[in-house]
Design a protein around this motif. Sequence first.
Motif, mmCIF file in Angstrom:
data_model
loop_
_atom_site.group_PDB
_atom_site.id
_atom_site.type_symbol
_atom_site.label_atom_id
_atom_site.label_comp_id
_atom_site.label_asym_id
_atom_site.label_seq_id
_atom_site.Cartn_x
_atom_site.Cartn_y
_atom_site.Cartn_z
ATOM 1 N N PHE A 77 0.846 -1.189 0.000
ATOM 2 C CA PHE A 77 0.000 0.000 0.000
ATOM 3 C C PHE A 77 0.885 1.245 0.000
ATOM 4 C CE2 PHE A 77 -2.190 -3.369 2.156
ATOM 5 C CZ PHE A 77 -3.498 -3.278 1.702
ATOM 6 N N VAL A 78 0.341 2.354 -0.457
ATOM 7 C CA VAL A 78 1.003 3.645 -0.293
ATOM 8 C C VAL A 78 0.102 4.484 0.602
ATOM 9 C CG1 VAL A 78 0.035 4.682 -2.391
ATOM 10 C CG2 VAL A 78 2.147 5.582 -1.439
ATOM 11 N N LEU A 79 0.720 5.214 1.516
ATOM 12 C CA LEU A 79 -0.044 6.079 2.404
ATOM 13 C C LEU A 79 0.770 7.307 2.751
ATOM 14 C CD1 LEU A 79 1.271 5.618 5.447
ATOM 15 C CD2 LEU A 79 -0.036 3.541 5.307
ATOM 16 N N GLN A 80 0.104 8.290 3.285
ATOM 17 C CA GLN A 80 0.762 9.532 3.662
ATOM 18 C C GLN A 80 1.152 9.454 5.125
ATOM 19 O OE1 GLN A 80 -1.447 12.972 2.600
ATOM 20 N NE2 GLN A 80 -0.018 14.399 3.519
ATOM 21 N N GLY A 81 2.426 9.732 5.405
ATOM 22 C CA GLY A 81 2.915 9.716 6.775
ATOM 23 C C GLY A 81 2.519 10.967 7.531
ATOM 24 N N ARG A 82 2.767 10.952 8.808
ATOM 25 C CA ARG A 82 2.459 12.124 9.648
ATOM 26 C C ARG A 82 3.233 13.355 9.204
ATOM 27 N NH1 ARG A 82 2.981 8.645 15.030
ATOM 28 N NH2 ARG A 82 0.972 7.606 14.914
ATOM 29 N N ASP A 83 4.376 13.113 8.554
ATOM 30 C CA ASP A 83 5.199 14.220 8.066
ATOM 31 C C ASP A 83 4.738 14.735 6.700
ATOM 32 O OD1 ASP A 83 5.954 12.150 6.405
ATOM 33 O OD2 ASP A 83 8.061 12.147 7.019
ATOM 34 N N GLY A 84 3.657 14.158 6.166
ATOM 35 C CA GLY A 84 3.118 14.596 4.883
ATOM 36 C C GLY A 84 3.721 13.904 3.672
ATOM 37 N N ARG A 85 4.761 13.109 3.880
ATOM 38 C CA ARG A 85 5.417 12.408 2.778
ATOM 39 C C ARG A 85 4.735 11.075 2.503
ATOM 40 N NH1 ARG A 85 11.294 13.256 5.338
ATOM 41 N NH2 ARG A 85 11.455 15.479 4.967
ATOM 42 N N PRO A 86 4.813 10.596 1.246
ATOM 43 C CA PRO A 86 4.235 9.287 0.931
ATOM 44 C C PRO A 86 5.176 8.150 1.319
ATOM 45 C CG PRO A 86 5.069 10.286 -1.062
ATOM 46 C CD PRO A 86 5.270 11.292 0.055
ATOM 47 N N TYR A 87 4.599 7.067 1.815
ATOM 48 C CA TYR A 87 5.361 5.879 2.207
ATOM 49 C C TYR A 87 4.698 4.633 1.635
ATOM 50 C CZ TYR A 87 7.862 8.771 5.512
ATOM 51 O OH TYR A 87 8.642 9.749 6.068
ATOM 52 N N VAL A 88 5.510 3.619 1.425
ATOM 53 C CA VAL A 88 5.024 2.311 1.009
ATOM 54 C C VAL A 88 5.048 1.406 2.227
ATOM 55 C CG1 VAL A 88 5.589 0.265 -0.341
ATOM 56 C CG2 VAL A 88 5.787 2.512 -1.369
ATOM 57 N N VAL A 89 3.960 0.648 2.408
ATOM 58 C CA VAL A 89 3.877 -0.328 3.496
ATOM 59 C C VAL A 89 3.679 -1.701 2.863
ATOM 60 C CG1 VAL A 89 2.585 -1.112 5.517
ATOM 61 C CG2 VAL A 89 2.873 1.334 5.087
ATOM 62 N N LYS A 90 4.584 -2.617 3.164
ATOM 63 C CA LYS A 90 4.399 -4.007 2.756
ATOM 64 C C LYS A 90 3.964 -4.764 3.995
ATOM 65 C CE LYS A 90 6.339 -8.004 0.462
ATOM 66 N NZ LYS A 90 7.528 -8.557 -0.206
ATOM 67 N N ARG A 91 2.828 -5.452 3.886
ATOM 68 C CA ARG A 91 2.233 -6.120 5.036
ATOM 69 C C ARG A 91 1.971 -7.583 4.692
ATOM 70 N NH1 ARG A 91 -3.443 -3.808 6.676
ATOM 71 N NH2 ARG A 91 -3.948 -4.868 4.749
ATOM 72 N N LEU A 92 2.386 -8.452 5.579
ATOM 73 C CA LEU A 92 2.138 -9.880 5.413
ATOM 74 C C LEU A 92 0.647 -10.136 5.536
ATOM 75 C CD1 LEU A 92 3.779 -12.545 5.080
ATOM 76 C CD2 LEU A 92 3.617 -12.790 7.549
ATOM 77 N N ARG A 93 0.146 -11.037 4.727
ATOM 78 C CA ARG A 93 -1.279 -11.362 4.807
ATOM 79 C C ARG A 93 -1.602 -12.020 6.143
ATOM 80 N NH1 ARG A 93 -0.683 -13.054 -0.626
ATOM 81 N NH2 ARG A 93 -1.290 -11.314 -1.931
ATOM 82 N N GLU A 94 -2.786 -11.746 6.620
ATOM 83 C CA GLU A 94 -3.247 -12.320 7.883
ATOM 84 C C GLU A 94 -3.279 -13.835 7.776
ATOM 85 O OE1 GLU A 94 -6.770 -11.398 11.089
ATOM 86 O OE2 GLU A 94 -6.936 -10.644 9.061
ATOM 87 N N TYR A 95 -2.941 -14.488 8.841
ATOM 88 C CA TYR A 95 -2.960 -15.944 8.948
ATOM 89 C C TYR A 95 -1.986 -16.624 8.002
ATOM 90 C CZ TYR A 95 -7.238 -14.595 11.286
ATOM 91 O OH TYR A 95 -8.142 -13.976 12.094
ATOM 92 N N SER A 96 -0.911 -15.936 7.632
ATOM 93 C CA SER A 96 0.112 -16.573 6.808
ATOM 94 C C SER A 96 0.771 -17.684 7.609
ATOM 95 C CB SER A 96 1.166 -15.555 6.379
ATOM 96 O OG SER A 96 0.598 -14.617 5.499
ATOM 97 N N ASP A 97 1.223 -18.701 6.916
ATOM 98 C CA ASP A 97 1.809 -19.847 7.607
ATOM 99 C C ASP A 97 3.169 -19.483 8.221
ATOM 100 O OD1 ASP A 97 3.939 -20.266 5.693
ATOM 101 O OD2 ASP A 97 2.497 -21.254 4.399
ATOM 102 N N PRO A 98 3.660 -20.302 9.125
ATOM 103 C CA PRO A 98 4.917 -20.007 9.819
ATOM 104 C C PRO A 98 6.098 -19.823 8.864
ATOM 105 C CG PRO A 98 3.767 -21.753 10.973
ATOM 106 C CD PRO A 98 3.013 -21.502 9.695
ATOM 107 N N GLU A 99 6.131 -20.567 7.777
ATOM 108 C CA GLU A 99 7.226 -20.423 6.819
ATOM 109 C C GLU A 99 7.178 -19.058 6.133
ATOM 110 O OE1 GLU A 99 10.648 -21.405 4.582
ATOM 111 O OE2 GLU A 99 9.834 -22.068 6.492
ATOM 112 N N ALA A 100 5.993 -18.601 5.775
ATOM 113 C CA ALA A 100 5.858 -17.271 5.163
ATOM 114 C C ALA A 100 6.279 -16.186 6.152
ATOM 115 C CB ALA A 100 4.420 -17.047 4.702
ATOM 116 N N ARG A 101 5.911 -16.357 7.415
ATOM 117 C CA ARG A 101 6.310 -15.382 8.439
ATOM 118 C C ARG A 101 7.829 -15.361 8.617
ATOM 119 N NH1 ARG A 101 2.063 -13.377 11.394
ATOM 120 N NH2 ARG A 101 3.388 -12.777 13.121
#
Length: 79
Positions: free
Chosen positions: A16-40
């Motif tokens: 995802f891309v979102l705006q930080g508190r400082d007003g700059r854009p950031y990319v967030v990579k997030r692991l999917r919920e309930y991913s298996d232990p190997e993926a984590r």
Amino acid sequence: MNGPQFLTAGGCGDVFVLQGRDGRPYVVKRLREYSDPEARRMFAREVRILAMSVHPGLVPVVHHRLDVLRPFYVMPYFS
């Protein structure tokens, strides 16, 4: 920018891309919920390697959390 905007999905995470508190854009990579232990494990390894890497050609990791249900990391967004 109002809230996170979905960019893409990978093998085990969403980006995802979102705006930080400082007003700059950031990319967030997030692991999917309930991913298996190997993926984590692989995601944690990815985060550690990226966070340790310093090179002018690499975008730095500015924040990460691995101890939550959906681990993530944050990098500045460059279009």
